[in-house]
Design an enzyme around this catalytic site. Structure first.
Site, PDB file in Angstrom:
ATOM      1  N   SER A 111       0.838  -1.196   0.000  1.00 43.72           N
ATOM      2  CA  SER A 111       0.000   0.000   0.000  1.00 43.72           C
ATOM      3  C   SER A 111       0.881   1.256   0.000  1.00 43.72           C
ATOM      4  O   SER A 111       1.819   1.352  -0.812  1.00 43.72           O
ATOM      5  CB  SER A 111      -0.931  -0.061   1.212  1.00 43.72           C
ATOM      6  OG  SER A 111      -1.941   0.904   1.144  1.00 43.72           O
ATOM      7  N   ASP A 163      -8.387  -5.172  -6.240  1.00 42.28           N
ATOM      8  CA  ASP A 163      -7.990  -4.148  -5.264  1.00 42.28           C
ATOM      9  C   ASP A 163      -8.026  -2.761  -5.912  1.00 42.28           C
ATOM     10  O   ASP A 163      -7.502  -2.562  -7.005  1.00 42.28           O
ATOM     11  CB  ASP A 163      -6.572  -4.479  -4.765  1.00 42.28           C
ATOM     12  CG  ASP A 163      -6.081  -3.514  -3.709  1.00 42.28           C
ATOM     13  OD1 ASP A 163      -6.880  -2.697  -3.209  1.00 42.28           O
ATOM     14  OD2 ASP A 163      -4.874  -3.584  -3.369  1.00 42.28           O
ATOM     15  N   HIS A 206      -7.688  -5.593  -0.426  1.00 35.86           N
ATOM     16  CA  HIS A 206      -6.443  -4.828  -0.308  1.00 35.86           C
ATOM     17  C   HIS A 206      -5.506  -5.403   0.751  1.00 35.86           C
ATOM     18  O   HIS A 206      -4.327  -5.056   0.795  1.00 35.86           O
ATOM     19  CB  HIS A 206      -6.786  -3.371   0.035  1.00 35.86           C
ATOM     20  CG  HIS A 206      -5.594  -2.466   0.118  1.00 35.86           C
ATOM     21  ND1 HIS A 206      -4.661  -2.368  -0.905  1.00 35.86           N
ATOM     22  CD2 HIS A 206      -5.147  -1.626   1.095  1.00 35.86           C
ATOM     23  CE1 HIS A 206      -3.717  -1.497  -0.549  1.00 35.86           C
ATOM     24  NE2 HIS A 206      -3.981  -1.046   0.659  1.00 35.86           N
TER      25      HIS A 206
END
Lengths: 520, 520
Positions: free
Chosen positions: B309, B365, B420
């Site tokens: 991320s 995602d 995610h």
């Protein structure tokens, strides 16, 4: 000490992320109070929410805006750093011998002049029974993925030890009580029974029968039998269904009680493993056995029945039956946040039979106002709806009235779950001196307990909310590095009521129990 | 093994109580997809939610309705009862010596022909680095009531042991990295600094630098320096702020990167305790030291930078700087679910400097589609808005594309957080064979890990969702029966970067470290 996620964690609580409580409270003033409605409202919960709204309007519910209170004087000694002293005081007052006044404390005079101010010895007894009621939540298996969901996580020999109550109160558990589960199982506790084997598809653990040991018996002046009933703390799940129908408690009886509570207490089925006999039959069989056993020994015996919420309602039904079955036995009910149960005839009969009831009630808690908020003694204008007085629900017994605002440790903003939580009740009992005075300065009960399963403590105490949870929800890493749910030890697996070993709480078999587990 | 509540537990996740996922998915089809918006929307989160909606509309996001899939064949051996065999397999494939092909696996040929099918040795390395990235979440203190909120819960000597990574991968941590906290601190992580002392009001632990030990160095053919960057898994909290402004990475540079990421990487302040030097300066100082140390010993050295991320974005900035600072050093980035970071010139310069980037991306995602979902290479129709190509965000490097639907263990319904989650990424990497084949039959990674902090596993596996949590949120009962938060051991208390002992990762001081804790 192994612990479990409590019921509240599964509930659609008021969300905490970024919530501004001032806003919540302000909103409660403008509209109806915020209720614990599920985010994705089921039909039932929407109805429940609507009902709660109209209910609060009816009650002109007083919601206190949070104030900048003078809390520091109270918890400055609880501040977070460098001060270990705060944590090294005992969590309860010393035990006092009450053998000469046990009848008064047990309610023989309806607790007249013992409640305001609250007699310290009575406070101590209320907390003892209240902790038994709390134990029924703390030990319950709420994990819907567990094959033992709905059971007690520990067998009856270990429960008090696991919950830190061994040695504290001087009781031992003799028997577990089960009831049919489809009746009170709330929707959120939707067991995934379709996934495979499970200990029972139709029963829930509902509480226990316990007996005072020699030392405690000596202190309190008689052999005390305790029955503790588990409640649900999701009132919105059941109060709506349960406020519709009063039914006679016996054939041809004037005394009538709420159908839902009565049904939990009396339901059974030959086709189940754990509910071949009803909760009523299970508990009365054990209580009768214990009374006989100790009376034959020439001892004085008392029965004290306790429960929180729904558990308080069951306690009252249980007391009614016990008084009918065993005349002359001193019977008290200590209930916490319990709803109304029956009509005026029910109340009167309890009174005539000498059942003493002490209802501990938090002023801000909605549940004691249920069921029959519409059909109760306080709202006579609804007489034309109810038609006959038979159908008016009423409370019984004496009341110990507590106020959330009396405690400097608690947030005062509207909190349906927090106001009803048994740990909030116990905290307020511990701090109660009299109606006109502030929180007891020397209250000793651990304040952190309040936040076990709700968010009631002021932030300054730095106690996380809903902290009562198992490490990794019970998963453990095995030798291969895999996260698995360990099997329950054989002695902790519930066994059907019918196949329970015939256990007698005699001292001489205590040793053998330690070697050879007994399932009750 | 002590563990902590993970970030996800604090997030406004899609609620589970009574949620019918079919409904959720159906709704996602009809309207905009459900996003993880807080129940009581803050202004920022509402904006984020709106943005996510328009974003999904733009993407015509494909949401798969859950099907009655043939999952039983896969997890029948995982079924819950009486079968212990399932839990007794190792959780990873045996290690193979890759010293003769480490350059290819490290990306010197841009992983050409290694990705589809995925080379088993590369899979293993991706998982290794991915678990380092996961470790930055697992060890982070998310407790807003903790005086150490925002720090690592363990010192650098203990972190791998505490997380079960000691001995598994053969690395040891040399240094911790801190960054200024006001930049990336999401709103939900609103530290209660007003409550009293706290370790730092302005810094967060952002990750670590680690080095391969002798055995691993031998196996992988070179001394490998790893930098692992922590991300946030609350993309909605930052992506909106972060997609507005590209800025030059250096003075007069054509290469431009997203302002927000760059700011986390480079911010510092003399007035702080932990961020007197920036994350950039901290990490480059340590990497430079390690490269010099081992090059002087005549060893081959590589640098592998990883992150999930936001951490993946920081990894890329770090790689850019390292390539600029230390020419000739083999540098790879293995990122997971990372957003776009810079413009085309940034990509081209990375390419020219020989930085190899493998982006692991889950098709479902949303985060890798950010920022610049509006201003990216795939949507040329927005050229007239962007004006110049400078302002087009772009991805860099090779892509390993994963599909949630490839795994029979996963729910396929829309799940912003679950899609995610880094553990979902690792699970899908473990099962990936090639784009056209199904999930790897002999995948060994523990499936239960997926649900650590989300609800992605099919119910039949009976793994609780969001199970990664501390017992009683870190409270323990002391000798007096009080629930208290134990003090951190002195060696686990963070110390300012400037006052860190001058630690050198030399074997000869390893022993002394054991005796005398070193804070890094």
């Amino acid at each position: 000490m192994a612990m479990s996620t409590m019921i509240h964690n599964h509930l659609p609580a008021i969300p905490h992320t970024g919530v501004n409580r001032n806003k919540l409270v302000a909103r409660a003033h403008q509209e109806a109070p915020v209720v614990d409605r599920p985010i994705n409202g089921t039909k039932a919960s929407k109805r429940a929410a609507r009902l709660a709204e109209s209910l609060s309007n009816l009650l002109h519910l007083h919601v206190e805006p949070p104030q900048r209170r003078e809390v520091m004087k109270h918890y400055s000694s609880w501040d977070s750093f460098g001060d270990d002293e705060k944590h090294s005081t005992p969590t309860m007052s010393p035990k006092e011998v009450i053998s000469d006044k046990w009848r008064e404390i047990h309610g023989c005079t309806d607790w007249d002049s013992l409640l305001d101010p609250l007699h310290p010895c009575l406070r101590r007894e209320i907390l003892k029974y209240g902790e038994f009621a709390q134990a029924t939540y703390d030990a319950f298996d709420f994990d819907r993925f567990s094959e033992y969901c709905g059971s007690c996580r520990f067998n009856s020999n270990k429960i008090f030890e696991k919950l830190g109550l061994d040695g504290k109160h001087g009781y031992k558990v003799c028997k577990y009580i089960y009831a049919m589960s489809h009746i009170d199982m709330p929707q959120w506790l939707n067991r995934t029974v379709h996934l495979g084997d499970t200990w029972s598809r139709d029963s829930n653990w509902m509480g226990f029968v316990a007996i005072s040991d020699e030392e405690e018996t000596h202190r309190i002046g008689r052999r005390d039998i305790v029955v503790a009933w588990r409640g649900t703390v999701a009132p919105s799940e059941w109060y709506e269904d349960f406020q519709r129908k009063l039914e006679p408690i016996g054939p041809g009886d004037d005394a009538k009680v709420e159908h839902g509570f009565h049904s939990i207490y009396t339901s059974k089925s030959e086709h189940t493993r754990y509910s071949k006999s009803s909760a009523s039959e299970q508990v009365m069989k054990e209580v009768t056995r214990l009374v006989k056993l100790y009376k034959e020994k020439g001892e004085e015996v008392s029965l004290t029945i306790t429960g929180h919420s729904l558990g308080g309602a069951l306690a009252l039904l249980n007391a009614y039956e016990a008084a009918t079955t065993i005349p002359g036995l001193p019977i008290s009910v200590i209930s916490f946040g319990a709803p109304r149960v029956g009509n005026i005839a029910f109340r009167d009969q309890l009174h005539q039979m000498g059942v003493k009831t002490l209802r501990v009630v938090v002023k801000q808690d909605l549940v004691p106002k249920m069921p029959g908020v519409v059909f109760n003694e306080g709202l006579q204008k609804f007489d034309e709806i109810t038609g006959t007085l038979d159908w008016v629900y009423t409370h019984v017994g004496a009341e110990l009235r507590l106020d959330v605002r009396s405690s400097p440790y608690l947030k005062h903003g509207f909190n349906l779950l927090g106001f009803h939580s048994q740990e909030t009740y116990l905290h307020l009992v511990d701090g109660f001196v009299c109606q006109s005075s502030s929180f007891r300065e020397d209250a000793r009960r651990d304040v952190a307990l309040v936040n076990k399963a709700c968010d009631m403590l002021v932030d300054e105490l730095r106690i996380p909310h809903c902290w009562y949870q198992m490490e990794n929800k019970g998963l453990v890493r095995n030798a291969h590095g895999r996260w698995v749910k360990p099997k329950r030890e054989a002695e902790d697996v519930p066994v059907p009521v019918g196949s329970q070993p015939n256990f007698h709480a005699l001292d001489e078999i205590v040793e053998s129990r330690r070697l050879q587990p007994v399932y009750v």
